[in-house]
Structure formats: structure tokens, C-alpha cells
Motif scaffolding. Structure first.
Motif, PDB file in Angstrom:
ATOM      1  N   LYS A  87       1.039  -1.107  -0.039  1.00  0.00           N
ATOM      2  CA  LYS A  87       0.018   0.199   0.022  1.00  0.00           C
ATOM      3  C   LYS A  87       0.832   1.207   0.137  1.00  0.00           C
ATOM      4  N   ASP A  88       0.626   1.849  -0.966  1.00  0.00           N
ATOM      5  CA  ASP A  88       1.195   3.386  -0.929  1.00  0.00           C
ATOM      6  C   ASP A  88       2.885   3.243  -0.908  1.00  0.00           C
ATOM      7  N   GLY A  89       3.519   2.224  -1.646  1.00  0.00           N
ATOM      8  CA  GLY A  89       4.703   2.067  -1.636  1.00  0.00           C
ATOM      9  C   GLY A  89       5.529   1.244  -0.442  1.00  0.00           C
ATOM     10  N   VAL A  90       4.638   0.538   0.386  1.00  0.00           N
ATOM     11  CA  VAL A  90       5.101   0.075   1.638  1.00  0.00           C
ATOM     12  C   VAL A  90       4.677  -1.322   1.598  1.00  0.00           C
ATOM     13  N   SER A  91       5.277  -2.277   2.164  1.00  0.00           N
ATOM     14  CA  SER A  91       4.904  -3.741   2.332  1.00  0.00           C
ATOM     15  C   SER A  91       3.842  -3.703   3.622  1.00  0.00           C
ATOM     16  N   THR A  92       2.895  -4.406   3.488  1.00  0.00           N
ATOM     17  CA  THR A  92       1.840  -4.482   4.509  1.00  0.00           C
ATOM     18  C   THR A  92       1.425  -5.993   5.072  1.00  0.00           C
ATOM     19  N   GLY A  93       0.839  -6.244   6.173  1.00  0.00           N
ATOM     20  CA  GLY A  93       0.220  -7.518   6.411  1.00  0.00           C
ATOM     21  C   GLY A  93       1.159  -8.412   7.231  1.00  0.00           C
ATOM     22  N   PHE A  94       1.892  -7.683   8.256  1.00  0.00           N
ATOM     23  CA  PHE A  94       2.790  -8.520   9.022  1.00  0.00           C
ATOM     24  C   PHE A  94       2.031  -8.959  10.353  1.00  0.00           C
ATOM     25  N   PRO A  95       2.342 -10.090  11.075  1.00  0.00           N
ATOM     26  CA  PRO A  95       1.565 -10.414  12.048  1.00  0.00           C
ATOM     27  C   PRO A  95       1.870  -9.564  13.276  1.00  0.00           C
ATOM     28  N   GLY A  96       1.233  -9.745  14.309  1.00  0.00           N
ATOM     29  CA  GLY A  96       1.327  -8.965  15.480  1.00  0.00           C
ATOM     30  C   GLY A  96       2.405  -9.750  16.615  1.00  0.00           C
ATOM     31  N   THR A  97       3.562 -10.028  16.178  1.00  0.00           N
ATOM     32  CA  THR A  97       4.527 -10.946  16.868  1.00  0.00           C
ATOM     33  C   THR A  97       5.768 -10.058  16.677  1.00  0.00           C
ATOM     34  N   PRO A  98       6.790 -10.479  17.631  1.00  0.00           N
ATOM     35  CA  PRO A  98       8.097  -9.846  17.521  1.00  0.00           C
ATOM     36  C   PRO A  98       8.534  -9.827  16.013  1.00  0.00           C
ATOM     37  N   SER A  99       8.447 -11.282  15.403  1.00  0.00           N
ATOM     38  CA  SER A  99       8.920 -11.242  14.025  1.00  0.00           C
ATOM     39  C   SER A  99       8.194 -10.515  13.079  1.00  0.00           C
ATOM     40  N   GLY A 100       6.977 -10.414  13.607  1.00  0.00           N
ATOM     41  CA  GLY A 100       6.369  -9.424  12.561  1.00  0.00           C
ATOM     42  C   GLY A 100       6.697  -7.968  12.676  1.00  0.00           C
ATOM     43  N   GLY A 101       6.993  -7.605  13.867  1.00  0.00           N
ATOM     44  CA  GLY A 101       7.452  -6.201  14.025  1.00  0.00           C
ATOM     45  C   GLY A 101       8.693  -5.940  13.396  1.00  0.00           C
ATOM     46  N   ILE A 102       9.561  -6.998  13.715  1.00  0.00           N
ATOM     47  CA  ILE A 102      11.108  -6.634  13.130  1.00  0.00           C
ATOM     48  C   ILE A 102      10.992  -6.775  11.450  1.00  0.00           C
ATOM     49  N   SER A 103      10.111  -7.317  11.074  1.00  0.00           N
ATOM     50  CA  SER A 103       9.826  -7.341   9.406  1.00  0.00           C
ATOM     51  C   SER A 103       9.231  -6.034   8.978  1.00  0.00           C
ATOM     52  N   ALA A 104       8.281  -5.746   9.453  1.00  0.00           N
ATOM     53  CA  ALA A 104       7.671  -4.452   9.346  1.00  0.00           C
ATOM     54  C   ALA A 104       8.712  -3.357   8.858  1.00  0.00           C
ATOM     55  N   VAL A 105       9.674  -3.321   9.886  1.00  0.00           N
ATOM     56  CA  VAL A 105      10.569  -2.162  10.158  1.00  0.00           C
ATOM     57  C   VAL A 105      11.698  -2.467   8.965  1.00  0.00           C
ATOM     58  N   VAL A 106      11.946  -3.678   8.803  1.00  0.00           N
ATOM     59  CA  VAL A 106      13.310  -4.077   7.818  1.00  0.00           C
ATOM     60  C   VAL A 106      12.549  -3.863   6.303  1.00  0.00           C
ATOM     61  N   TYR A 107      11.256  -4.274   6.064  1.00  0.00           N
ATOM     62  CA  TYR A 107      10.841  -3.985   4.896  1.00  0.00           C
ATOM     63  C   TYR A 107      10.670  -2.637   4.421  1.00  0.00           C
ATOM     64  N   PHE A 108      10.228  -1.838   5.480  1.00  0.00           N
ATOM     65  CA  PHE A 108      10.056  -0.368   5.211  1.00  0.00           C
ATOM     66  C   PHE A 108      11.356   0.387   5.051  1.00  0.00           C
ATOM     67  N   TRP A 109      12.264   0.078   5.861  1.00  0.00           N
ATOM     68  CA  TRP A 109      13.461   0.911   5.492  1.00  0.00           C
ATOM     69  C   TRP A 109      14.100   0.409   4.393  1.00  0.00           C
ATOM     70  N   GLU A 110      13.974  -0.810   3.811  1.00  0.00           N
ATOM     71  CA  GLU A 110      14.626  -0.900   2.665  1.00  0.00           C
ATOM     72  C   GLU A 110      13.793  -0.586   1.485  1.00  0.00           C
ATOM     73  N   GLU A 111      12.688  -0.464   1.594  1.00  0.00           N
ATOM     74  CA  GLU A 111      11.860   0.433   0.797  1.00  0.00           C
ATOM     75  C   GLU A 111      11.640   1.907   0.583  1.00  0.00           C
ATOM     76  N   TYR A 112      12.194   2.384   1.776  1.00  0.00           N
ATOM     77  CA  TYR A 112      11.900   3.892   1.902  1.00  0.00           C
ATOM     78  C   TYR A 112      12.507   4.843   0.956  1.00  0.00           C
ATOM     79  N   ALA A 113      11.757   5.706   0.262  1.00  0.00           N
ATOM     80  CA  ALA A 113      12.405   6.639  -0.609  1.00  0.00           C
ATOM     81  C   ALA A 113      13.171   7.948   0.345  1.00  0.00           C
ATOM     82  N   TRP A 114      14.118   7.683   0.641  1.00  0.00           N
ATOM     83  CA  TRP A 114      14.908   8.576   1.689  1.00  0.00           C
ATOM     84  C   TRP A 114      15.265   9.763   1.132  1.00  0.00           C
ATOM     85  N   LEU A 115      15.284   9.854  -0.124  1.00  0.00           N
ATOM     86  CA  LEU A 115      15.846  11.133  -0.656  1.00  0.00           C
ATOM     87  C   LEU A 115      14.554  11.857  -1.578  1.00  0.00           C
TER      88      LEU A 115
END
Length: 260
Positions: A87-115
């Protein structure tokens, strides 16, 4: 190497990111090519086991059959959860678990349009918590200030000839004990990452950014991990990630295995 203070870490991060951007922008001026010469434990939500740093992402200290102290390089890797949507350039649908939270952050940072402030705003709006109304504007402002410091227009993207790739190598995740919220619903995730560029005619970055660190706090809200700054006062600061460091392992750094 320990991170002694938030300001010191931010200054180091800013210098490294700035160096990468300067080189990428300089590459636009190089005729005929691109140059960069200077450039889980388990998934049970709750209180992590007692440790020097309360990590929720590190595997148990199990023997791997190798001699010497445990290090992130020897330890079991964190396998990222696959997203179920975009959605809107970011991955979604991660579970509400520790590995889900870690995955959400990793995917976001690798996809982030930082410039690219416009793309970044779209991404940030998709993931920001409704309880952090200034989060998106703050991050977008950081991008615009960096662009201005580089002599670029404050708003816009970069040349289509330049592509950046961000690769997260390791994470250090801890539970944040947020007042009024269940334990495990708020996490701080540090990532250690590399960033490199591909330029015109496929030219590769000869000296990419390596081993930089950044952190995010996320909370489980409305069925998704949301990025927030409301608990920034509860942040903790790690030792630097090194793959062969026993100190990094003891502090909770775990290497990442990306899903194919």
C-alpha cells in the motif's frame, strides 16, 4: 564499539548518509557512467527473557558446534515474515508478533524513498500511528533539509539514472514498556544496513555506505505495526553491530535472513 550518546550516533549517521548522497549526486555530473570513488527467539508476545539488553529478536544462546564465544555470525538468523500486501509503496500484512514487528521495520527501511520527499510522505502516511500526528511532517522535513544542504531543490526526487538499494544485515529488537499498553505491543527495532547505488549504464558503487544504524519504534495498532515517536523518551541505545562481535551478540544483534 559502544554508542555513547544519542547525539553522537545521530551525528555519525548523518555524516555517512550525507557522504552517500553527495557521491550519488556527483555521479549525475560524470559523463558516460557512474562513479563512487569516495563515497527469534520465538514469536510469543510478552516480556523478553532477562539479558544485558532485553532483546525480543535474538535467538536462544544455543551451541552451533563452533568454538569460541557466540557472535551474530555464528547465531541463528532471523527469518523475515513475508508481507501479504502493498500500500502506497510499503509492504503490509505483518503479524502482531516480534518477528512481525521486525519484518515491518526491515521492509519499510529497505523500501523507503529516503531522498524523495513526495514518495516518502506517501509511505510514511501509510505506516504512521494516528497517535503521532507530527511524525510524517518531521521525517519529510528531514529529507528536505538534507536536499537543501546538497544544493538540490527542497522537494523532488533524484535522476532516474540513479537507483539506491538499502540492505539490512542485522536487527536488535527490544520491548518498550509503554504505559497503558500490553507488554509486547510496542517495540524498538535497530537495524544495521548497507546502502549502495547503481548509476547510468549499470555502473556500480565502488565504495558503498556500510554498517550504518538507524532505529524505529513501532506499536501494534488497528491490526498493523505503526511507526510512532510518542515513546522516544523510552529508547535504548546498543553497542555497534559487528558480525564477529560477542558484545553485539550479547546485546541482542541478530543477522537477518531475507525471504526469497
Amino acid at each position: 564499539m559502544s554508542v555513547d550518546a544519542p547525539n553522537g550516533l545521530k551525528a555519525r549517521r548523518a555524516r555517512l548518509i550525507l557522504a552517500a548522497v553527495v557521491i550519488a549526486v556527483a555521479a549525475l555530473l560524470v559523463a558516460g557512467g557512474f562513479t563512487a570513488a569516495t563515497l527469534m527467539r520465538d514469536d510469543t508476545k510478552g516480556q523478553p527473557q532477562a539479558a544485558a539488553s532485553p532483546s525480543v529478536g535474538a535467538p536462544a544462546l544455543a551451541s552451533t558446534g563452533t568454538s569460541g564465544p557466540m557472535t551474530p555470525e555464528k547465531g541463528k538468523k532471523t527469518t523475515l515474515r513475508k508481507p501479504t500486501g502493498q500500500k502506497d509503496g510499503v509492504s503490509t500484512g505483518f503479524p502482531g508478533t516480534p518477528s512481525g514487528g521486525i519484518s515491518a521495520v526491515v521492509y519499510f527501511w529497505e523500501e523507503y524513498a529516503w531522498l524523495d520527499d513526495e514518495k516518502a510522505r506517501q509511505q510514511l502516511t501509510a505506516v504512521a500511528s494516528k497517535d503521532s500526528p507530527g511524525y510524517v511532517d518531521k521525517r519529510v522535513s528531514e529529507i528536505r533539509k538534507m536536499r537543501e544542504a546538497l544544493g538540490l531543490p527542497p522537494s523532488g526526487g533524484i535522476s532516474a539514472d540513479i537507483n539506491f538499494t538499502t540492505a539490512v544485515n542485522a536487527t536488535r529488537a527490544t520491548t518498550v514498556h509503554a504505559p497503558g499498553l500490553p507488554v509486547g505491543d510496542v517495540m524498538q527495532v535497530w537495524v544495521s544496513y548497507d546502502r549502495f547505488a547503481t548509476g547510468p549504464k549499470g555502473g556500480r558503487d565502488e565504495n558503498p555506505l556500510r554498517g550504518d544504524m538507524v532505529d524505529f519504534i513501532v506499536k501494534w495498532q488497528d491490526g498493523a505495526w505503526r511507526f510512532t515517536d510518542e515513546f522516544d523518551s523510552l529508547r535504548s541505545f546498543p553497542v555497534a553491530y559487528e558480525p564477529t562481535s560477542r558484545f553485539a551478540w550479547n546485546d541482542g544483534w541478530v543477522q537477518v535472513r531475507h525471504v526469497d
